[in-house]
Write a protein that holds these residues in place. Structure first.
Motif, PDB file in Angstrom:
ATOM      1  N   PHE A  75     -26.146 -20.405  47.936  1.00 26.39           N
ATOM      2  CA  PHE A  75     -24.960 -19.454  48.342  1.00 26.39           C
ATOM      3  C   PHE A  75     -24.276 -18.821  47.318  1.00 26.39           C
ATOM      4  O   PHE A  75     -23.723 -17.530  47.322  1.00 26.39           O
ATOM      5  N   ALA A  76     -23.937 -19.443  46.142  1.00 24.21           N
ATOM      6  CA  ALA A  76     -23.417 -19.019  44.911  1.00 24.21           C
ATOM      7  C   ALA A  76     -24.346 -17.669  44.601  1.00 24.21           C
ATOM      8  O   ALA A  76     -23.904 -16.536  44.263  1.00 24.21           O
ATOM      9  N   GLY A  77     -25.349 -17.673  44.516  1.00 19.11           N
ATOM     10  CA  GLY A  77     -26.544 -16.544  43.994  1.00 19.11           C
ATOM     11  C   GLY A  77     -26.369 -15.425  44.779  1.00 19.11           C
ATOM     12  O   GLY A  77     -26.413 -14.173  44.619  1.00 19.11           O
ATOM     13  N   ARG A  78     -26.389 -15.703  46.232  1.00 21.95           N
ATOM     14  CA  ARG A  78     -26.357 -14.711  47.411  1.00 21.95           C
ATOM     15  C   ARG A  78     -24.845 -13.878  47.460  1.00 21.95           C
ATOM     16  O   ARG A  78     -24.924 -12.580  47.676  1.00 21.95           O
ATOM     17  N   ASN A  79     -23.933 -14.764  46.868  1.00 25.75           N
ATOM     18  CA  ASN A  79     -22.721 -13.908  46.713  1.00 25.75           C
ATOM     19  C   ASN A  79     -22.075 -13.556  45.425  1.00 25.75           C
ATOM     20  O   ASN A  79     -20.881 -13.074  45.354  1.00 25.75           O
ATOM     21  N   GLY A  80     -22.984 -13.693  44.271  1.00 25.64           N
ATOM     22  CA  GLY A  80     -22.358 -13.446  43.099  1.00 25.64           C
ATOM     23  C   GLY A  80     -21.111 -14.232  42.527  1.00 25.64           C
ATOM     24  O   GLY A  80     -20.087 -13.744  41.979  1.00 25.64           O
ATOM     25  N   ILE A  81     -21.100 -15.538  42.879  1.00 22.91           N
ATOM     26  CA  ILE A  81     -20.360 -16.544  42.789  1.00 22.91           C
ATOM     27  C   ILE A  81     -20.610 -17.353  41.220  1.00 22.91           C
ATOM     28  O   ILE A  81     -21.662 -17.738  41.436  1.00 22.91           O
ATOM     29  N   ASN A  82     -19.769 -17.696  40.259  1.00 22.38           N
ATOM     30  CA  ASN A  82     -19.860 -18.555  39.289  1.00 22.38           C
ATOM     31  C   ASN A  82     -20.512 -20.002  39.766  1.00 22.38           C
ATOM     32  O   ASN A  82     -19.461 -20.580  40.659  1.00 22.38           O
ATOM     33  N   ARG A  83     -21.601 -20.133  39.627  1.00 19.42           N
ATOM     34  CA  ARG A  83     -22.103 -21.535  40.146  1.00 19.42           C
ATOM     35  C   ARG A  83     -21.316 -22.782  39.682  1.00 19.42           C
ATOM     36  O   ARG A  83     -21.170 -23.697  40.205  1.00 19.42           O
ATOM     37  N   TRP A  84     -20.864 -22.744  38.165  1.00 17.20           N
ATOM     38  CA  TRP A  84     -20.049 -23.767  37.713  1.00 17.20           C
ATOM     39  C   TRP A  84     -18.531 -24.136  38.486  1.00 17.20           C
ATOM     40  O   TRP A  84     -18.068 -25.005  38.771  1.00 17.20           O
ATOM     41  N   SER A  85     -17.939 -22.714  38.960  1.00 14.68           N
ATOM     42  CA  SER A  85     -16.586 -23.011  39.367  1.00 14.68           C
ATOM     43  C   SER A  85     -16.651 -23.264  40.886  1.00 14.68           C
ATOM     44  O   SER A  85     -15.895 -24.008  41.442  1.00 14.68           O
ATOM     45  N   LEU A  86     -17.848 -22.908  41.546  1.00 17.01           N
ATOM     46  CA  LEU A  86     -18.332 -23.103  42.776  1.00 17.01           C
ATOM     47  C   LEU A  86     -18.284 -24.708  42.786  1.00 17.01           C
ATOM     48  O   LEU A  86     -17.839 -25.362  43.749  1.00 17.01           O
ATOM     49  N   GLY A  87     -19.086 -25.319  41.818  1.00 14.20           N
ATOM     50  CA  GLY A  87     -19.287 -26.723  41.849  1.00 14.20           C
ATOM     51  C   GLY A  87     -18.062 -27.247  41.671  1.00 14.20           C
ATOM     52  O   GLY A  87     -17.545 -28.551  42.121  1.00 14.20           O
ATOM     53  N   GLY A 138      -7.660 -27.840  35.078  1.00 15.86           N
ATOM     54  CA  GLY A 138      -9.035 -28.265  34.888  1.00 15.86           C
ATOM     55  C   GLY A 138     -10.002 -27.292  35.298  1.00 15.86           C
ATOM     56  O   GLY A 138     -11.271 -27.471  34.973  1.00 15.86           O
ATOM     57  N   PHE A 139      -9.604 -26.383  36.101  1.00 17.03           N
ATOM     58  CA  PHE A 139     -10.520 -25.147  36.687  1.00 17.03           C
ATOM     59  C   PHE A 139     -10.792 -24.159  35.468  1.00 17.03           C
ATOM     60  O   PHE A 139     -11.846 -23.358  35.518  1.00 17.03           O
ATOM     61  N   LYS A 140     -10.086 -24.061  34.349  1.00 13.15           N
ATOM     62  CA  LYS A 140     -10.067 -23.269  33.387  1.00 13.15           C
ATOM     63  C   LYS A 140     -11.368 -23.460  32.488  1.00 13.15           C
ATOM     64  O   LYS A 140     -11.757 -22.432  31.840  1.00 13.15           O
ATOM     65  N   VAL A 141     -11.978 -24.623  32.494  1.00 11.01           N
ATOM     66  CA  VAL A 141     -13.394 -24.980  31.952  1.00 11.01           C
ATOM     67  C   VAL A 141     -14.469 -25.028  32.934  1.00 11.01           C
ATOM     68  O   VAL A 141     -14.510 -26.272  33.617  1.00 11.01           O
ATOM     69  N   PRO A 142     -15.146 -24.005  33.523  1.00 13.04           N
ATOM     70  CA  PRO A 142     -15.925 -24.078  34.622  1.00 13.04           C
ATOM     71  C   PRO A 142     -17.255 -25.222  34.406  1.00 13.04           C
ATOM     72  O   PRO A 142     -17.613 -25.154  33.458  1.00 13.04           O
ATOM     73  N   GLY A 143     -17.116 -25.912  35.255  1.00 11.20           N
ATOM     74  CA  GLY A 143     -18.065 -27.104  35.332  1.00 11.20           C
ATOM     75  C   GLY A 143     -17.481 -28.609  34.922  1.00 11.20           C
ATOM     76  O   GLY A 143     -18.165 -29.710  35.042  1.00 11.20           O
ATOM     77  N   GLN A 144     -16.264 -28.140  34.222  1.00 11.38           N
ATOM     78  CA  GLN A 144     -15.744 -29.603  33.878  1.00 11.38           C
ATOM     79  C   GLN A 144     -15.364 -30.865  35.089  1.00 11.38           C
ATOM     80  O   GLN A 144     -15.665 -31.675  35.084  1.00 11.38           O
ATOM     81  N   LEU A 145     -14.575 -30.215  36.158  1.00 11.61           N
ATOM     82  CA  LEU A 145     -14.524 -30.896  37.319  1.00 11.61           C
ATOM     83  C   LEU A 145     -15.494 -31.396  37.873  1.00 11.61           C
ATOM     84  O   LEU A 145     -15.882 -32.702  38.407  1.00 11.61           O
TER      85      LEU A 145
END
Length: 306
Positions: A129-141, A223-230
């Motif tokens: 989904f992230a790849g199809r919509n150009g969304i940062n995968r870390w932030s989506l996670g 916590g969202f400021k560091v993508p992938g941390q959460l």
């Protein structure tokens, strides 16, 4: 030597069905477990929407997706949970049985869902989904990590109400006398057998405590400021919680033998690991690795910009 359990908590008189109706000769029932899935997904969806509506929480003060995209993501997540959870149970826990009965793989209404499989299913669905919509995968996670603990909390409470996935025998005063011949079959015990309410242990650790920590970090500590941390914290937190609870949780019957009464999948003498621990240990290590990597990457990017 035989033992008795003088102190225990009687199992509450709550059935697995909230209500049922009969139409045209067929009975339709709403079960607590189904309601837990539905409520968990809906609450998780609203949590993500609430987060993306506050762009100041995210890197560069820009949310990774819109509320409309969150709605689209919901469909992918549901498919990932159902397909991954079912296939995970089939492959991780009873592959030999379903190899002999492939027609039963799709019978999810008979029970049999694995969190680790559902987790992998959601990861794959979110990645696509992230790849199809150009969304940062870390932030989506990160956004998904915020949403999952509520579903875990409700799901484990539903497991308790269903009287399933109970723990090992215990003489502690909060041991629960779960109903059914399987739950009441305890070697060396006279009378009623009390067991650890391991579903409630998981609800508290994986759902309540881990969920509260992630919510606090997301909305109060940037916590969202560091993508992938959460996401890393969730993966590690779940892995650790599940690993610990497995010491108190009864192994599935098909793993228990005369020579292996604890139901270990990996056994070294009197010590071993259950299937849940074997699947959770990599999650703990991967989660810690994600946190270290993302924090290091974020620090390097800030230094490069300075």
């Amino acid at each position: 030597m035989q033992a008795t359990f003088p102190l225990m908590i009687p199992f509450p008189d709550i059935g697995p069905e909230i209500f049922s109706i009969t139409l045209f000769g067929a009975t339709f029932a709403l079960r607590w477990y189904a309601l837990a899935y539905i409520a968990g997904i809906l609450i998780g969806w609203r949590l993500i929407v609430a987060a993306v509506k506050r762009p100041q929480l995210w890197p560069d003060n820009a949310a990774p997706m819109t509320p409309r995209q969150v709605e689209d993501l919901l469909t992918w997540v549901i498919l990932g949970v159902i397909l991954g959870g079912r296939l995970g149970y089939v492959l991780f826990y009873k592959p030999a049985y379903y190899l002999r009965h492939p027609d039963e793989i799709a019978m999810v209404w008979q029970g049999g869902m694995a969190f680790h499989g559902g987790f992998l299913g959601v990861v794959i669905a979110a990645w696509i989904f992230a790849g199809r919509n150009g969304i940062n995968r870390w932030s989506l996670g990160d956004s998904l990590a915020l949403a999952v603990p509520t579903g875990l909390l409700l799901g484990r409470l539903a497991n308790f109400v269903n009287g399933e996935l109970w723990g090992r025998p215990t003489d502690l005063p909060w041991g629960v006398a779960f109903p059914g011949p399987s739950a009441q079959t305890c070697d060396g015990v006279i009378g009623i057998c009390a067991r650890h309410p391991s579903q409630l242990y998981e609800a508290a650790l994986e759902g309540l405590i881990l969920g509260a920590l992630l919510l606090y970090l997301a909305f109060r500590r940037n916590g969202f400021k560091v993508p992938g941390q959460l996401m890393g914290l969730f993966v590690a937190g779940y892995g650790l919680s599940r690993f610990v609870v497995e010491f108190f949780r009864q192994a599935d019957d098909h793993y228990i033998t005369v020579d292996n009464p604890m139901g270990y999948v990996l056994q070294l003498g009197s010590w071993g690991l259950s299937m849940g621990q074997l699947l959770s240990l990599p999650m703990l290590l991967i989660g810690v690795g994600i946190v270290i990597y993302t924090r290091k990457t974020n620090r390097s990017e800030r230094e490069a910009e300075a």
